[in-house]
Design a protein around this motif. Structure first.
Motif: not given
Length: 378
Positions: A1-6, A15-33
Motif C-alpha cells: 500500500m504505497p504512500e505517495v508524495a502529496p 473542478l480543479r480546486t483543493g489544497g495539498e493533503p498531509a498524507r496521500l495513499v494510493e490503493v489498488h485493491s480492496a484489501d489495500e483500501l
C-alpha cells in the motif's frame, strides 16, 4: 500500500480546486483500501476517499489528514437471477464510463443512458447517479462496504442504502453528516442480456432526450453514442482542452418540492412528478352505499423542478461570471460552475452563493449543492 508524495487536490479533482493533503495513499485493491482506512480511523485523523474527483468541491487550505486515492479495478461476472440477466461485481476504483462501455460491448442493458458520467464505480451508489431516466438504483443489487464505526466489512443489499434522488444513507449532504459512515469496496449490478440488435426504448425521458418515438428501435451502441454526443454539447464530458468541462458536473440539484409550491412557479418551468399519478379507487360496501360518493383523498405529491431553468430565468445566462473572476457558469449549461483557469475555491464559492441568492430572490427556493464540499462553505 504505497504512500505517495502529496500533491494538491486541485490536480486530482475535475473542478480543479483543493489544497495539498498531509498524507496521500494510493490503493489498488480492496484489501489495500481496507488497510488504509483502518489505519486512518485508528489514529482519528481527518480522512477523505478520492475516486475520480468529479463530485468534490475542495477548499483552498491544506487538508490536514489522509487522502486515500482508490485505483482498484476489475469486473467479475456472476449468474443473474434469470437466464436473460447477468450480474457484474465491479471494484470501487473502476472507471464508471469504462464500465458502461464494457456493458454495451457485451450487449448488456441497464446503464447505457449513464454513458459519459465521470467518476468511479464506488461513488455511483453514494448519490444514486442517473441520467435520462436511468438511475443506478434500477440495476444495483448490493454493495460490499467497510463501516467506519466498527471497521467491519459487510455485504449490504441495495434496499438498505436509502437510495433516492441523488442521495443515499452514505452521502454527505451539505451541512450534514452521512447517516452511515462507510466506504464502498465493490458494487454488484444486474443487467439484461439484449445483444447488439435494435429494440424499442422504454422511458419517456430517454426517448425525449434522444428524439425517439415510442415505436423507434435502436441499439445499445446507438444510445451510448447519442448520449455521449448530447452530454458533450452541454460540456458534461471531460475534455482537458475545454474549460466548460472543468467542473463538478451539475453543481446544483434539481429541486424536489411539493405540488403546491410547484404551482407558484411559472408554468414554463420544467417539472417532473416523483411518483405516478394514479386515479384513486374507492371501495364502498354495497350495504353501506347511500348514493353519495365521498370526495377523493388529497395527496400531496412531490415534484422535481429544473434548477437550470430557475438559474437562467433568475437572470444568470450561460457564461456569466464576475469581472476579473476565474470562475463562471458554463457557456453550454448553466447548472455547471466551471473553473476557467486557476480559479480558487473562494471564487467558485462566491459564484455559487450569488446563484443561490438570485434564485431565492426570484422564486423563493434555495438551490442545494450536489457535490460533496470539503473544507469550504457556501
Amino acid at each position: 500500500m504505497p504512500e505517495v508524495a502529496p500533491i494538491p487536490l486541485s490536480r486530482l479533482t475535475t473542478l480543479r480546486t483543493g489544497g495539498e493533503p498531509a498524507r496521500l495513499v494510493e490503493v489498488h485493491s480492496a484489501d489495500e483500501l481496507i488497510r488504509a482506512l483502518r489505519e486512518a480511523w485508528a489514529v482519528g485523523e481527518p480522512w477523505l476517499v478520492l475516486g475520480g474527483g468529479s463530485n468534490l468541491f475542495v477548499g483552498d487550505e491544506p487538508f490536514d489528514g489522509t487522502v486515500v486515492r482508490v485505483r482498484s479495478t476489475g469486473i467479475e461476472e456472476l449468474p443473474g437471477s434469470r437466464p436473460d440477466t447477468v450480474r457484474l461485481r465491479v471494484q470501487a476504483g473502476h472507471d464508471w464510463d469504462a464500465l458502461v462501455a464494457e456493458t454495451v460491448e457485451r450487449g448488456l442493458a441497464g446503464i447505457e443512458a449513464m454513458s459519459g458520467i465521470p467518476g468511479t464505480v464506488g461513488a455511483a451508489p453514494v448519490q444514486n447517479i442517473g441520467a435520462y431516466g436511468q438511475e443506478i438504483v434500477q440495476t444495483l443489487i448490493e454493495v460490499e462496504l467497510i463501516d467506519e464505526a466498527t471497521g467491519d466489512v459487510s455485504v449490504v443489499p441495495a434496499g438498505e442504502l436509502g437510495l433516492g434522488f441523488r442521495t443515499s444513507v452514505l452521502k454527505q449532504h451539505y451541512g450534514s453528516v452521512p447517516e452511515r459512515s462507510a466506504v464502498i469496496l465493490s458494487v454488484t449490478l444486474e443487467l439484461e442480456r439484449v445483444g447488439d440488435g435494435e429494440r424499442p426504448i422504454a422511458g419517456d425521458q430517454l426517448r425525449s432526450a434522444l428524439g425517439l418515438d415510442a415505436a423507434d428501435a435502436v441499439s445499445l451502441r446507438w444510445i451510448r453514442d447519442h448520449v455521449l454526443a448530447t452530454r458533450a454539447r452541454k460540456g458534461m464530458v471531460l475534455d482537458a482542452e475545454d474549460p466548460d468541462t472543468w467542473s463538478a458536473g451539475s453543481f446544483f440539484q434539481n429541486a424536489i418540492v411539493s405540488e403546491a409550491f410547484a404551482r407558484t412557479l411559472p408554468a414554463a418551468c420544467p417539472r417532473w412528478p416523483m411518483s405516478p399519478v394514479l386515479d384513486p379507487v374507492t371501495v364502498i360496501p354495497l350495504a353501506a352505499f347511500d348514493g353519495i360518493l365521498p370526495p377523493p383523498p388529497v395527496e400531496q405529491r412531490e415534484v422535481k423542478v429544473s434548477a437550470a431553468w430557475l438559474i437562467e430565468n433568475a437572470g444568470l445566462s450561460r457564461g456569466f461570471r464576475f469581472p476579473r473572476s476565474r470562475a463562471g457558469l458554463s457557456t453550454k449549461h448553466t447548472l455547471a460552475l466551471t473553473n476557467r483557469g486557476e480559479a480558487t475555491a473562494a471564487e467558485i464559492a462566491e459564484l455559487a452563493r450569488f446563484v443561490q441568492s438570485r434564485v431565492a430572490a426570484e422564486f423563493g427556493l434555495v438551490l442545494q449543492p450536489e457535490p460533496v464540499l470539503v473544507n469550504v462553505e457556501l
